[in-house]
Design a protein around this motif. Structure first.
Motif, mmCIF file in Angstrom:
data_model
loop_
_atom_site.group_PDB
_atom_site.id
_atom_site.type_symbol
_atom_site.label_atom_id
_atom_site.label_comp_id
_atom_site.label_asym_id
_atom_site.label_seq_id
_atom_site.Cartn_x
_atom_site.Cartn_y
_atom_site.Cartn_z
ATOM 1 N N ILE A 1 0.861 -1.196 0.000
ATOM 2 C CA ILE A 1 0.000 0.000 0.000
ATOM 3 C C ILE A 1 0.897 1.246 0.000
ATOM 4 O O ILE A 1 1.824 1.354 0.805
ATOM 5 C CB ILE A 1 -0.920 0.012 1.244
ATOM 6 N N ASP A 2 0.621 2.142 -0.904
ATOM 7 C CA ASP A 2 1.436 3.360 -1.024
ATOM 8 C C ASP A 2 0.842 4.456 -0.131
ATOM 9 O O ASP A 2 -0.058 5.188 -0.552
ATOM 10 C CB ASP A 2 1.471 3.808 -2.490
ATOM 11 N N TYR A 3 1.367 4.558 1.070
ATOM 12 C CA TYR A 3 0.789 5.522 2.007
ATOM 13 C C TYR A 3 1.194 6.971 1.720
ATOM 14 O O TYR A 3 0.756 7.879 2.417
ATOM 15 C CB TYR A 3 1.133 5.129 3.442
ATOM 16 N N GLY B 1 -2.566 -2.105 8.186
ATOM 17 C CA GLY B 1 -1.528 -1.983 7.165
ATOM 18 C C GLY B 1 -0.597 -0.808 7.439
ATOM 19 O O GLY B 1 0.620 -0.905 7.268
ATOM 20 N N TRP B 2 -1.188 0.281 7.895
ATOM 21 C CA TRP B 2 -0.380 1.474 8.181
ATOM 22 C C TRP B 2 0.590 1.193 9.323
ATOM 23 O O TRP B 2 1.770 1.577 9.274
ATOM 24 C CB TRP B 2 -1.300 2.650 8.538
ATOM 25 N N PRO C 1 -2.382 10.285 -0.390
ATOM 26 C CA PRO C 1 -3.321 10.646 0.694
ATOM 27 C C PRO C 1 -4.587 9.802 0.702
ATOM 28 O O PRO C 1 -5.179 9.577 1.744
ATOM 29 C CB PRO C 1 -3.643 12.111 0.394
ATOM 30 N N LYS C 2 -4.981 9.325 -0.468
ATOM 31 C CA LYS C 2 -6.212 8.525 -0.535
ATOM 32 C C LYS C 2 -6.116 7.257 0.318
ATOM 33 O O LYS C 2 -7.101 6.809 0.895
ATOM 34 C CB LYS C 2 -6.475 8.141 -1.995
ATOM 35 N N THR C 3 -4.914 6.708 0.419
ATOM 36 C CA THR C 3 -4.762 5.445 1.142
ATOM 37 C C THR C 3 -4.885 5.611 2.655
ATOM 38 O O THR C 3 -4.935 4.624 3.382
ATOM 39 C CB THR C 3 -3.387 4.795 0.842
ATOM 40 N N GLN C 4 -4.895 6.867 3.097
ATOM 41 C CA GLN C 4 -5.190 7.106 4.517
ATOM 42 C C GLN C 4 -6.228 8.217 4.623
ATOM 43 O O GLN C 4 -6.165 9.057 5.510
ATOM 44 C CB GLN C 4 -3.933 7.419 5.310
ATOM 45 N N GLY C 5 -7.167 8.143 3.736
ATOM 46 C CA GLY C 5 -8.154 9.215 3.608
ATOM 47 C C GLY C 5 -9.182 9.264 4.720
ATOM 48 O O GLY C 5 -9.839 10.287 4.913
#
Lengths: 251, 569
Positions: free
Chosen positions: B411-413, B452-453, B416-420
Motif C-alpha cells: 500500500i502506497d501511504y 496496514g499502516w 493521501p487517498k490510502t489514509q483518507g
C-alpha cells in the motif's frame, strides 16, 4: 452487586475501560492493550491495579520518556527510571530479560528509581507461559518492607511474599530486580538470598486463582469515584458529534 | 497461545485455497451463510437436544405490551428469557445505536426469575446501555417493530386471513433487532464464564443468536395474541409455514467492523474452519446421482432465493442478479456434463463466474455433506493470545513481515487517498464512525484499525533499527527502542503462524467499504438477505426459514438455507 459506593463491572468491561484509559493517555505510543491487561490482572487478582493507575496519574500524564538502559554484561540489564512510574515501560523492560533467558538460559534486569513496582506481576505470568522460572524482588524504603514475587515451577501465577524487614540489594530503595531462567535453581538462589524457608506467602498462587475465579463469577466491585476518574480520562478519546460525523456513521 | 489453531486443522493442503484468495476483503464481502454458521449450529443443537421453551409468565395487555418470561430447559441447565414490550412513540423509533427507547427489550439469564428478580430486570433492561444488569445475565438486546408490516399481519389475522405473502416476501420480519450485547457488557457475565458455566451457549455468539431467535418467536406470538384479542370471533393464528418464513430483521452498522480487525486470531480460525469444510467436501465428496440431484435442487432454490430478495440498493440488486445469472449458467453447464469431482465445479466457477457466484456455489457444495463437516463446529472458539516473541532476531522479523505482510507493504501511504479516513468513537454512545482525515477533526483520537499502516510504520522503524544495531539484535531490543511498535510486532509474530492470517484490507482508505466486513461477519452468524443502506450499515434478515419453537421435538431437518417464499395455500 453494585451499591452506592461501588459499581460491579465484568472483567471485559473493566478491560475495555482500561484500554481506553491507556489509549487516551498514550494513544499509540505504547502497547496500551498489554498495559490494560497488566492492570486488569492486578485488579482481578486483588492487587489494586486501578489504585496503582490513579496514584500514578500525575506521572503518567507527563509524556517525557527519560529512562536509560545499559547492559553491563550479556543478558543482564540495568534500567535507570529517573523516578518515573514503571507502567509505561515495564513490558519492554521485562521483554529484555525474557529474551535473554530464552537465548542464553538466564536474563535479569534491575530497574532503578521507579514506582508502581507491582506492575511487574504480568512479566511473571508471561514467564510462566514460556515455561521460564522467574522472580522479582524489591524493597520499599517507606514501608521498610521487602517484596518478593516468586513463580514456582509449573505454576501459572507467582506466590507473593511481603517481609517486614529490609533486604538491600542492587535495586536500591526504589528499584526492583526481575530475573528469569530456564533453570529453577538460578531463580531460587536469587530468592533465597532474601527469603527464608519458613516464610508464609502473603498471597499464594492459589489465592490469586481463587480471587480471579470469584471475579469471573461475580464481577469486580469498582469504587464509583475511581470508575468516574478512569472514564474521565478515557472519554478524551471521544470525538464531538456533528452533522458531518453522523454521516460518518452511515446516516 | 493455544496450540491447535496455529496448526492446520488437518492435512488438506491440496484442496485449501490460499490466503491471497480467501482473505481478500472484497471476497469476504461476498460470503453467504453456510451449515456451520452460528445460528444453524445453534438450532441444530436446540432441536436435537430437545430444549424445552415454555412461557412461565405472560403479562400483556390487549396490544401485546407488558412482559413475558420464557423458561428454557436444556439438558444441563435452566435459563430464563425475559421480554419487556411497550408502546413506543413513533418519533423515538430508530435503528441507530444512539436510540434511547425501543418497542421490545430483552435479556437472557441463568435460572428462574422470581418477582424480585423480575423487578430488578424491569428497572434496568428497558434502559439498555443506561441500565446495569448482573453476572447472571448474558445477553441484553432490543428490537423495534416494523410497524406497517406488524399491523398488516395483525389485521389480516384478526380478519381471519393469513398475511399477504407478497408483503411478507418483501419485508420478511415483524421486528428488527438494533443491538445485541453479550460478553460482559453492562455488568453481564464475561464470555469466559459463559463458555465454562453454561456450555449450552459455549460456541461463539450462541447466546446472542438464541436471543434473536427468541425475539422472532415473541414477534410471532405477539401478532397472534393481539389479533386474537382484537377480534376473538374471527381471528386465526398464523400458519406455521408462513411463520417459518418470517425472520427477524437486523440492522448492523460500523460497530461490528472493528471486531473483525481486533480479533484476527479468531477470524482466522473461523475462516480456517470454513475453508477446511470446503476442502473436505472437495477431497472426499464423490458426485453420484443423489448428490448431483441434490445439488441441482439446492441451486434452483438459491436462485429463487436471490430472485425474491428486494432491496432499494441498486448495487446489491445488481450483485444478486449477476450471482443468480452466473449460478444459472453454472447449472446449465453442470447439467450438460457429468462431473466426477466437485473440484470441476469450483474450477469452472473460478474461471467463468464472478466472486459472488463462486462463493455461493461453495456454500451449495457444503450443504451437500453436512455430516462430513459437522464436527468442525466444535473448533470455532480459540483463546486469543498475541504474545511477543522477544528473542526473535530482527532480521527474521523483517523477513517475516516482507513474506506475510507484503499486502500491507504494497500500500502506497504517500498517496493521501490510502489514509483518507480514520475511525473514531463518537461522544454519542461511543458509536464508531468514519471521518475524513484531511477534512474533519478527531484524527488524533483515531482507533487502531489501519493495520496496514501500522505494519508499514513498524517495518520502517525496524529497517532503521537494523541499520543502527545489526540484524542479530532481538525483537525485545527493537520494541524497547520503539515501544509504539510493540503491539503490531506481537500481532504480526502471532498471525504469521496461522494459515490465513489477517483480513487484507486497508481500513483507512478513502474508499473503504465497511459493509464488506459486516457481511463477512454476518455470514458467519448465518445472516442472509443483505440490504445495504449505505457503505456503512446494512439491513438483513435472520432466521428466515428457520424452525420454530414449536418445531422442537419434531423431525424437522436442517434444510432452511436460502429460504424461499412459501407456496400459497
Amino acid at each position: 452487586m453494585s451499591d452506592t459506593e461501588t459499581l460491579n463491572l465484568s472483567l471485559n468491561e473493566l478491560r475495555a475501560l482500561l484500554r481506553r484509559t491507556y489509549e487516551a493517555l498514550y494513544h499509540h505510543g505504547y502497547d496500551f492493550l498489554v498495559m490494560a491487561r497488566s492492570c486488569l490482572w492486578l485488579e482481578v487478582h486483588g492487587l489494586d491495579g486501578i489504585g496503582l493507575i490513579l496514584r500514578s496519574l500525575p506521572d503518567l500524564e507527563t509524556p517525557c520518556r527519560e529512562i536509560m538502559l545499559t547492559e553491563p554484561s550479556l543478558g543482564q540489564f540495568i534500567l535507570e527510571g529517573h523516578g518515573r512510574c514503571l507502567i509505561p515501560f515495564v513490558n519492554v523492560s521485562a521483554d529484555l530479560a525474557i529474551a535473554a533467558a530464552q537465548d542464553t538460559g538466564f536474563g535479569q534486569i534491575d530497574i532503578l528509581n521507579v514506582f508502581g513496582r507491582l506492575n511487574i506481576f504480568a512479566a511473571l505470568k508471561k514467564s510462566a507461559r514460556l515455561n521460564l522460572h522467574a522472580a522479582s524482588i524489591w524493597y520499599d524504603a517507606g514501608e521498610q518492607r521487602t517484596h518478593v514475587l516468586w513463580l514456582q515451577p509449573s505454576k501459572a501465577l507467582p506466590d507473593y511474599y511481603i517481609l517486614n524487614e529490609i533486604h538491600e540489594g542492587p535495586w536500591g530503595e526504589s528499584g526492583l530486580r526481575f530475573v528469569c531462567s530456564e533453570v529453577e535453581k538460578t531463580v531460587t538462589n536469587n530468592v533465597r538470598a532474601v527469603l527464608a524457608d519458613n516464610i508464609v506467602p502473603f498471597k499464594t498462587a492459589k489465592d490469586f486463582t481463587d480471587v480471579y475465579e470469584h471475579a469471573l463469577e461475580n464481577g469486580i466491585a469498582v469504587n464509583r469515584k475511581a470508575y468516574a476518574k478512569l472514564n474521565k480520562i478515557a472519554d478524551r478519546l471521544l470525538v464531538p458529534s456533528t452533522d458531518a460525523s453522523r454521516q460518518g456513521a452511515g446516516e | 497461545m493455544s496450540a491447535r489453531p496455529l496448526k492446520a486443522l488437518e492435512n488438506l493442503t491440496d484442496f485449501m485455497r490460499p490466503p491471497t484468495t480467501v482473505m481478500d476483503v472484497s471476497r469476504l464481502g461476498c460470503l453467504y451463510p453456510y451449515p456451520l454458521s452460528f445460528m444453524r449450529s445453534l438450532l441444530r443443537r436446540v432441536i436435537t437436544q430437545n430444549w424445552k421453551i415454555t412461557p412461565a409468565r405472560v403479562s400483556l395487555n390487549d396490544e401485546g405490551y407488558g412482559h413475558v418470561v420464557y423458561e428454557i430447559t436444556t439438558p444441563r441447565s435452566t435459563f430464563s428469557y425475559v421480554i419487556f414490550a411497550k408502546e413506543l412513540d413513533a418519533a423515538n423509533r430508530s435503528d441507530r445505536v444512539i436510540a434511547e427507547d425501543w418497542d421490545m427489550t430483552v435479556t437472557l439469564c441463568e435460572g428462574l426469575v422470581d418477582d424480585k428478580r423480575l423487578m430488578e430486570l424491569q428497572a434496568n433492561v428497558p434502559l439498555q446501555e443506561k441500565g446495569r444488569v448482573d453476572t447472571g445475565c448474558f445477553v441484553l438486546s432490543r428490537a423495534n417493530k416494523s410497524v406497517r408490516n406488524f399491523e398488516a399481519v395483525v389485521s389480516s389475522l384478526a380478519a381471519g386471513n393469513q398475511p399477504d405473502l407478497d408483503s411478507m416476501a418483501k419485508v420478511g420480519y415483524l421486528y428488527r433487532t438494533t443491538a445485541v450485547y453479550g460478553s460482559g457488557k453492562f455488568g453481564m457475565a464475561d464470555w469466559d464464564k459463559v463458555k465454562t458455566r453454561w456450555p449450552d451457549f459455549g460456541s461463539p455468539f450462541d447466546a446472542e443468536m438464541f436471543s434473536c431467535w427468541m425475539i422472532r418467536h415473541f414477534s410471532l406470538f405477539q401478532a397472534d395474541y393481539v389479533a386474537a384479542l382484537r377480534a376473538p370471533r374471527t381471528a386465526v393464528q398464523m400458519d406455521e409455514g408462513i411463520k417459518r418464513y418470517v425472520g427477524i430483521g437486523n440492522a448492523t452498522g460500523l460497530g461490528m467492523a472493528p471486531y473483525l480487525i481486533n480479533h484476527p486470531l479468531l477470524i482466522n480460525n473461523w475462516i480456517e474452519v470454513r475453508e477446511t469444510a470446503l476442502a473436505r467436501v472437495l477431497s472426499r465428496g464423490v458426485p453420484d446421482d443423489t448428490s448431483r440431484g441434490h445439488f441441482v435442487c439446492l441451486t434452483l432454490k438459491a436462485m429463487q432465493h436471490l430472485e425474491e430478495i428486494t432491496t432499494d440498493n441498486e448495487d446489491q440488486n445488481r450483485l444478486n442478479d449477476n450471482a443468480r445469472m452466473d449460478v444459472g449458467r453454472a447449472l446449465t453447464w453442470f447439467q450438460d456434463c457429468e462431473v466426477s469431482s466437485w473440484t470441476e465445479v469450483t474450477d469452472y466457477a473460478s474461471s467463468q463466474l464472478g466472486v459472488e457466484a463462486q462463493e455461493l456455489l461453495n456454500v451449495l457444495l457444503l450443504e451437500l455433506y453436512p455430516e462430513m463437516i459437522a464436527d468442525l463446529e466444535d473448533q470455532l472458539t480459540v483463546d486469543e493470545v498475541y504474545s511477543l516473541q522477544t528473542n526473535m532476531r530482527v532480521d527474521d522479523l523483517k523477513t517475516l513481515i516482507e513474506t506475510h505482510y507484503d499486502w500491507a507493504l504494497d500500500i502506497d501511504y504517500s498517496d493521501p487517498k490510502t489514509q483518507g479516513v480514520f475511525w473514531y468513537r463518537s461522544e454519542e454512545k461511543m458509536e464508531p464512525r468514519l471521518g475524513k482525515r484531511f477534512e474533519e477533526p478527531g484524527a488524533s483520537n483515531e482507533m487502531l484499525l489501519g493495520i496496514g499502516w501500522y505494519v508499514r510504520e513498524g517495518y520502517n522503524n525496524l529497517c532503521k533499527f537494523i541499520e543502527e544495531h545489526g540484524g542479530s539484535s532481538t525483537t525485545a531490543r527493537f520494541v524497547y527502542e520503539y515501544p509504539a511498535n510493540r503491539y503490531i510486532t506481537r500481532r504480526m509474530q502471532t498471525m504469521v503462524k496461522t494459515r490465513y492470517g489477517e483480513i487484507r484490507i486497508n481500513a483507512i482508505d478513502l474508499d473503504v467499504l465497511p459493509i464488506q466486513l459486516l457481511r463477512c461477519k454476518l455470514s458467519f452468524f448465518g445472516v442472509g438477505k443483505f440490504d445495504p443502506r449505505s457503505r456503512m450499515w446494512v439491513r438483513n434478515t435472520m432466521f428466515q426459514g428457520a424452525p420454530l419453537v414449536s418445531d422442537i421435538g419434531s423431525d424437522i431437518g436442517d434444510t432452511w438455507c436460502f429460504p424461499i417464499r412459501p407456496v400459497a395455500f
